[in-house]
Each structure stands twice: as C-alpha cells, then as structure tokens.
Design a protein around this motif. Structure first.
Motif, short mmCIF file in Angstrom:
data_model
loop_
_atom_site.label_atom_id
_atom_site.label_comp_id
_atom_site.label_asym_id
_atom_site.label_seq_id
_atom_site.Cartn_x
_atom_site.Cartn_y
_atom_site.Cartn_z
N ALA A 45 1.06 -1.21 -0.11
CA ALA A 45 0.06 0.00 0.04
C ALA A 45 0.84 1.37 0.03
O ALA A 45 0.66 2.43 -0.77
CB ALA A 45 -1.10 0.04 1.12
N CYS B 33 -8.55 5.75 0.16
CA CYS B 33 -7.52 4.77 0.22
C CYS B 33 -7.18 4.11 1.77
O CYS B 33 -6.93 2.86 1.61
CB CYS B 33 -6.28 5.30 -0.11
SG CYS B 33 -6.16 6.06 -1.96
N TYR C 79 -10.33 1.51 1.88
CA TYR C 79 -10.18 0.47 1.34
C TYR C 79 -9.11 -0.85 1.73
O TYR C 79 -9.27 -1.78 1.96
CB TYR C 79 -9.68 0.64 -0.22
CG TYR C 79 -9.22 -0.53 -0.92
CD1 TYR C 79 -10.16 -1.34 -1.76
CD2 TYR C 79 -7.92 -0.97 -0.92
CE1 TYR C 79 -9.72 -2.41 -2.16
CE2 TYR C 79 -7.26 -2.00 -1.52
CZ TYR C 79 -8.29 -2.90 -2.42
OH TYR C 79 -8.04 -3.85 -3.26
N THR C 80 -7.70 0.17 2.26
CA THR C 80 -6.90 -0.82 2.88
C THR C 80 -7.32 -1.65 4.24
O THR C 80 -7.13 -2.60 4.40
CB THR C 80 -5.57 0.14 3.16
OG1 THR C 80 -5.16 0.76 2.18
CG2 THR C 80 -4.52 -0.72 3.96
N LEU D 38 -6.33 -0.90 -4.79
CA LEU D 38 -5.92 0.35 -4.36
C LEU D 38 -5.64 1.36 -5.29
O LEU D 38 -5.78 2.57 -5.11
CB LEU D 38 -4.73 0.03 -3.49
CG LEU D 38 -4.29 1.20 -2.48
CD1 LEU D 38 -5.32 1.82 -1.85
CD2 LEU D 38 -3.08 0.88 -1.88
#
Length: 290
Positions: A32, A60, A63-64, A107
């Motif tokens: 990431a 972001c 999502y991670t 990502l």
C-alpha cells in the motif's frame, strides 16, 4: 445459514482504525505504501484528522483497512462468505474479497477514483431522517426545488441528498418543512450525484486499462441492488459514481437469503445499525430461498 460480509465506506473512518491489523500484515502494508507514496499506517493511526477526512486519502485508508479486515477474518475463521456487499467505497473491498482484483490493483483503482472525485469541484451532502425516500423525492420534484440528487438510500427513513453546496443548502431548508432531522454531512463533494459525471467519464477510460477477473463470490451492487452479472463490474463501477447507493434494497435482497448472518468488517458499526433499521422496516419473508 447464509454468511454475508459487508464493508463500510466514507463516514465510518476514524483515527486509530486498523491499529490491530497493520502489524499482522506488513507485506500488504508495504504494498500500500508503495502504491500511495506515503505511510498508510501513519495516516490511519495518527492523521492528521483533516488529511484522513480528505476524500483523496479517506478512500485509500478505508479500502486498505477493509481489505486487511477481510483477510484477517478469513485467516482466523477459515470461512468464506456466501455473499459480500459494500457501501459506496466499500464495494471495492467487496470486489477484492470476491476476487475481481488483487489488493494492489484495487488500491490503484480506489486512488484514481478518489483523485477524480476530489477534482470534480465543491459539493455537499445532507442526511434526511424521519421521512421516506419517496417523500424526499416528491419534495425535490417541486417547482421551487434546487437540482440535487438522492445519493444514498440507507434505510427506510434515512436518505442522503447530494449536489452543489448552495443547492444543498436550499434543499435542506425545503426538507426541514417535512422533518427537523436534516443533517449536513462533513464531505467536500457531491458524491453519487450528477456533478460526478466528468469524474465518471474519466474513470471509465482509466478502468479500460484493467481486466477484472470473474467473481468467485456474489457481490451485491450498489447501483442495481442485485448481484453483479459476469463481465459487468467495470460498467457498474462507473455508474456507481453518479447513481444512488441502493442500500435498503441491497440488504432487502440479502435478508431474503436463507438465515442471513451479517458481519461488518472495517471500522465502526454504521452498516450494522442500518441493517437493523432495515430489518425492522420489513416483514420476515416466508420460505425465503437462495
């Protein structure tokens, strides 16, 4: 029993999210960081909060953390879900879980989506509580109503409207005649509404450079409130930018599965609360089947 994993989107983010996950999956955290060019762990745990709340970073981060939560759930239980669904940005985590793309590809897509949505210009959103979506639409169809869209159909009496800031301010005043519970949201864009059309067009071109894999788990789409059909993912992800999140209908579809058991993966319990409201607002189906 039908095991269902659901993933939250923007609005569920908070400082400290993912604290228990980053140390368990350092290889994914490094991936990431390489994609984003900054430390995702630092952002999630220490902010600053203003940056974490900027959609370019929020998406972001969500999502991670959502993806790590899913990986951790599968690793610790060994049990794959029968269905997955995500609210707005959370749909990308659902697609990752279903095998549409790997962690890094997801990502990359989210980072581009977030950047395009941020570039779409200023916007605003407001939650309307205590009246139905049908009544919200009736008010917004009036001759004196501003050009705003219904963006999220979250629960039977929880609807979010979206549009340019001045128009949302005018819509709030109109809707307050129907219910006092109209709450402006802390967002900077008109998500899931017509101002996102330029972002959707550019995102469609970006997505054309990727090949999404067949889904291994059914994913219920925000846009259709039904599972994705084969080869439909790219089209629906583009439409999602300007279409309402049909969460009430999506959960209604899932509640009709045999003995549905929901697990919210990611920060907070926002979706769990919405699912409870949706359950209360509908009868239990008789003889439901998959």
């Amino acid at each position: 029993m039908t095991v269902i994993h659901v993933f939250p989107g923007q609005g569920a983010h908070r400082l400290g999210m993912g604290k228990e996950l980053f140390g368990r999956y350092p290889h994914l955290v490094r991936q990431a960081d390489a994609v984003l060019g900054y430390s995702i762990e630092q952002l999630c745990l220490h902010g600053p909060e203003e940056r974490l709340s900027d959609t370019r970073y929020t998406q972001c981060a969500m999502y991670t953390v959502g993806a790590l939560s899913y990986v951790d759930r599968i690793r610790t239980t060994g049990e794959l879900p029968d269905y997955v669904a995500g609210h707005s940005l959370g749909e990308y985590v659902a697609l990752f879980a279903a095998g549409a793309f790997d962690f890094v590809t997801g990502l990359e897509l989210v980072a581009k989506r977030a950047a395009l949505m941020a570039q779409a210009g200023p916007g605003a959103m407001a939650a309307v509580l205590g009246i139905t979506a049908e009544r919200v639409r009736e008010v917004l169809a009036g001759d004196d109503a501003p050009p705003v869209d219904v963006a999220n159909l979250n629960a039977p009496e929880q609807t979010v409207v979206s549009g340019p800031p001045d128009d949302i301010a005018a819509a709030v005043e109109l809707l307050k005649r129907e219910t006092r519970a109209v709450v402006p949201l802390k967002v900077s864009g008109a998500f899931h509404a017509w101002p996102m059309a330029p972002a959707a067009r550019e995102f469609e071109q970006f997505l054309a450079g990727y090949r999404l894999a067949p889904l291994r788990i059914p994913v219920v789409s925000n846009t259709t409130a039904r599972p994705y059909a084969d080869d439909e993912a790219a089209e629906l992800l583009v439409r999602q930018l300007t279409s309402p999140v049909r969460w009430t209908e999506s959960i209604g579809f899932l509640l009709d599965r045999p003995e549905p058991e929901f697990h919210e993966l990611g920060p907070g319990q926002v979706l769990t609360g919405l699912i409870s409201q949706i359950r209360v607002g509908r009868p239990v189906p008789a003889g439901a089947s998959g």
